[in-house]
Design a protein around this motif. Structure first.
Motif, PDB file in Angstrom:
ATOM      1  N   PRO A 121     -18.092  44.422  58.991  1.00 16.82           N
ATOM      2  CA  PRO A 121     -18.130  43.385  58.362  1.00 16.82           C
ATOM      3  C   PRO A 121     -16.914  42.648  58.517  1.00 16.82           C
ATOM      4  O   PRO A 121     -15.968  42.492  58.411  1.00 16.82           O
ATOM      5  CB  PRO A 121     -18.765  43.177  56.594  1.00 16.82           C
ATOM      6  N   LYS A 122     -17.415  41.391  58.190  1.00 12.88           N
ATOM      7  CA  LYS A 122     -16.833  39.378  58.853  1.00 12.88           C
ATOM      8  C   LYS A 122     -15.585  39.873  57.549  1.00 12.88           C
ATOM      9  O   LYS A 122     -15.316  39.930  57.050  1.00 12.88           O
ATOM     10  CB  LYS A 122     -17.862  38.534  58.964  1.00 12.88           C
ATOM     11  N   LEU A 123     -14.998  38.825  58.343  1.00  8.39           N
ATOM     12  CA  LEU A 123     -13.268  38.992  57.649  1.00  8.39           C
ATOM     13  C   LEU A 123     -12.903  38.301  57.445  1.00  8.39           C
ATOM     14  O   LEU A 123     -12.234  37.463  57.784  1.00  8.39           O
ATOM     15  CB  LEU A 123     -12.690  40.026  58.005  1.00  8.39           C
ATOM     16  N   ASP A 124     -13.031  37.213  56.019  1.00  6.10           N
ATOM     17  CA  ASP A 124     -12.239  36.585  55.831  1.00  6.10           C
ATOM     18  C   ASP A 124     -10.714  36.364  55.262  1.00  6.10           C
ATOM     19  O   ASP A 124     -10.513  37.813  55.115  1.00  6.10           O
ATOM     20  CB  ASP A 124     -13.454  35.534  54.412  1.00  6.10           C
ATOM     21  N   ARG A 125     -10.185  35.260  55.286  1.00  8.31           N
ATOM     22  CA  ARG A 125      -8.654  34.987  55.345  1.00  8.31           C
ATOM     23  C   ARG A 125      -8.513  33.913  54.018  1.00  8.31           C
ATOM     24  O   ARG A 125      -9.675  32.917  53.779  1.00  8.31           O
ATOM     25  CB  ARG A 125      -8.895  34.932  56.538  1.00  8.31           C
ATOM     26  N   HIS A 126      -8.313  33.977  52.939  1.00  9.42           N
ATOM     27  CA  HIS A 126      -7.906  33.641  51.830  1.00  9.42           C
ATOM     28  C   HIS A 126      -5.925  33.486  51.769  1.00  9.42           C
ATOM     29  O   HIS A 126      -5.263  34.300  52.065  1.00  9.42           O
ATOM     30  CB  HIS A 126      -7.764  34.183  50.647  1.00  9.42           C
ATOM     31  N   THR A 127      -4.974  32.501  51.538  1.00 15.24           N
ATOM     32  CA  THR A 127      -4.300  32.042  51.510  1.00 15.24           C
ATOM     33  C   THR A 127      -3.539  31.669  50.574  1.00 15.24           C
ATOM     34  O   THR A 127      -4.047  30.435  49.744  1.00 15.24           O
ATOM     35  CB  THR A 127      -3.787  31.217  52.916  1.00 15.24           C
ATOM     36  N   SER A 128      -2.393  32.022  50.026  1.00 11.93           N
ATOM     37  CA  SER A 128      -2.216  31.186  48.976  1.00 11.93           C
ATOM     38  C   SER A 128      -0.517  31.575  48.349  1.00 11.93           C
ATOM     39  O   SER A 128       0.270  32.466  49.275  1.00 11.93           O
ATOM     40  CB  SER A 128      -2.394  32.171  47.253  1.00 11.93           C
ATOM     41  N   ARG A 129      -0.197  30.702  48.050  1.00  8.08           N
ATOM     42  CA  ARG A 129       1.754  30.430  47.912  1.00  8.08           C
ATOM     43  C   ARG A 129       2.270  31.233  46.550  1.00  8.08           C
ATOM     44  O   ARG A 129       1.581  31.734  45.996  1.00  8.08           O
ATOM     45  CB  ARG A 129       1.982  29.501  47.985  1.00  8.08           C
ATOM     46  N   GLN A 130       3.378  32.017  46.878  1.00  7.49           N
ATOM     47  CA  GLN A 130       3.667  33.331  46.233  1.00  7.49           C
ATOM     48  C   GLN A 130       3.860  32.013  44.720  1.00  7.49           C
ATOM     49  O   GLN A 130       4.326  31.132  44.745  1.00  7.49           O
ATOM     50  CB  GLN A 130       5.011  33.456  46.653  1.00  7.49           C
ATOM     51  N   GLY A 131       3.364  32.456  43.602  1.00  8.79           N
ATOM     52  CA  GLY A 131       4.020  32.068  42.350  1.00  8.79           C
ATOM     53  C   GLY A 131       2.725  31.124  42.004  1.00  8.79           C
ATOM     54  O   GLY A 131       2.131  30.935  40.598  1.00  8.79           O
TER      55      GLY A 131
END
Length: 422
Positions: free
Chosen positions: A34-44
């Motif tokens: 399946p298609k793999l989406d990416r989500h980016t977040s900063r620590q905290g």
């Protein structure tokens, strides 16, 4: 009809099939993952994971790897940072508060539709601002030693570490490495060194290390000084050293004491002064300034001489006559104020009568000369007086005879101390 607990176990098992490296997708015959989406977040910060559904969906669940976080509205995770955000006919979303690096990885949304399970996956990436976690302490070394500075930093992505020398001439680039090695350090390399860790997630983390370089004293300024009898005279001695040098003053072999015989010694930082409050004839002569620290010592000779005034000048066979001031030392030698590569000085013989008349001795002449900018050494300057000469526009202008060549300038003076003689 499936039992809820059985479906959850089946969902977790199905999710394992979609861990990277296993190209199988439940409910479909295609072999593509399946298609793999990416989500980016900063620590905290917080991470919002969304899953789109429709009205055909009967059951939903969120998993982190093989761990069930939520099944419908039921929370299975014991982590209080994970909460359900929405569970509607169109969206099933969760939120993770205060994300950290251990939250990074794959998350799976598993849904049951018409008895056929389907999944969607998202990979959470946690970025961490750069942080210097270990750096060398301030250090003091002797000149010529080898120094290694360390600066270890953490971050995601991995930060770039850069060392700079913050010298008086501005920020000088040194190296782009966690370790900075300086072999045979010099006094010019002392000062602050700045370590900077950068990964573009947040502002760079910057720390500084102070490097002190010890070196023995060297005297950078010690000039001969003229003073008149009865006036104030000051000799100065300036020495650079780390640690700061201690000063001593000598006349010949005798060490001078502060406050004795009308002199005062003051030392502050790199400067020491020897002050004569009322100069007398016995004060004239050669003095020695000694600068000392734990790495060594050095000394310089400084002359206190009689200060007189210019009253005449004569031109040599060289370039234009200089107008630099010249004073007379107790030995009778001229002391030029300007610099030069070669110098010859001579004292005139005999005396000159007032207004050019022969007879009563009024003064003696002193002459100084230098070969400015000449590589070859000039000949000796000889000066003599002819007391028999009776006329001249000014005292001594024609009575003084100079012999010598190769000088850029010559200045001649009268010593006022002789004007009282008979």
């Amino acid at each position: 009809m499936y039992h809820p607990a059985c479906w959850i176990v089946f969902t977790a098992t199905t999710a394992l099939l979609f861990i990277p490296g296993i190209p199988t997708r439940a409910g479909e015959r295609a072999t593509a993952p399946p298609k793999l989406d990416r989500h980016t977040s900063r620590q905290g910060q917080q991470a919002l994971l969304r899953c789109t559904v429709d009205d055909r969906v009967t059951r939903v669940a969120w998993l982190n790897r093989s761990t069930i976080l939520y099944a419908g509205n039921d929370k299975w995770s014991i982590d209080n940072r994970v909460v359900i955000l929405s569970n509607t006919k169109t969206q099933y979303s969760i939120k993770i508060h205060n994300v950290d690096v251990y939250d990074e990885g794959p998350y799976t949304c598993s849904v049951q539709t018409d008895n056929h399970p389907k999944t969607s996956r998202v990979h959470l990436i946690v970025q961490v601002p750069p942080q210097i976690v270990n750096i060398s302490s301030d250090i003091t070394v002797n000149e010529g030693s080898s120094v290694t500075l360390m600066c270890l930093a953490f971050g995601r992505p991995e930060p770039t570490v850069t060392w700079r020398h913050l010298s008086g001439k501005g920020q000088g680039f040194v190296s782009e490495d966690e370790y900075l090695e300086i072999t045979g350090i010099t006094r010019e390399q002392s000062g602050e060194y700045e370590c900077s860790a950068v990964n573009d997630v947040a502002v760079p983390d910057v720390r500084k290390v102070k490097v002190t370089v010890n070196y023995p004293p060297y005297i950078s300024n010690a000039k001969n000084t003229g003073a008149s009898v009865g006036q104030k005279g000051i000799l100065q001695c300036e020495a650079s050293a780390v640690p700061v040098a201690e000063f001593q003053w000598f006349k010949e072999d005798t060490r001078l004491a502060n406050g004795l015989e009308g002199v005062r010694i003051e030392s502050k930082g790199r400067l020491s002064t020897l002050t004569f409050f009322n100069v007398s004839e016995k004060d004239y002569g050669n003095y020695t300034c000694v600068a000392t620290n734990k790495l060594g010592n050095t000394n310089a000779s400084i002359i206190l001489y009689v200060h007189v005034h210019k009253i005449g000048a004569a031109r040599s066979h060289g370039e234009d006559v200089s107008e630099d001031e010249i004073d007379i030392a107790p030995s009778g030698h001229a002391q030029p104020g300007g610099g030069g590569q070669q110098a010859r000085r001579s004292r005139a013989h005999g005396c000159l009568g007032e207004r050019g008349r022969a007879g009563k001795c009024a003064a003696i002449w002193l002459c100084g000369a230098e070969a400015v900018g000449r590589e070859e050494a000039p000949g000796e300057l000889q000066a003599s007086l002819e007391p028999g000469l009776r006329r001249g526009p000014a005292p001594g202008e024609h009575a003084l005879r100079l012999h010598g060549a190769g000088f850029s300038w010559v200045l001649c003076w009268q010593d006022y101390r002789q004007l009282q003689g008979g």
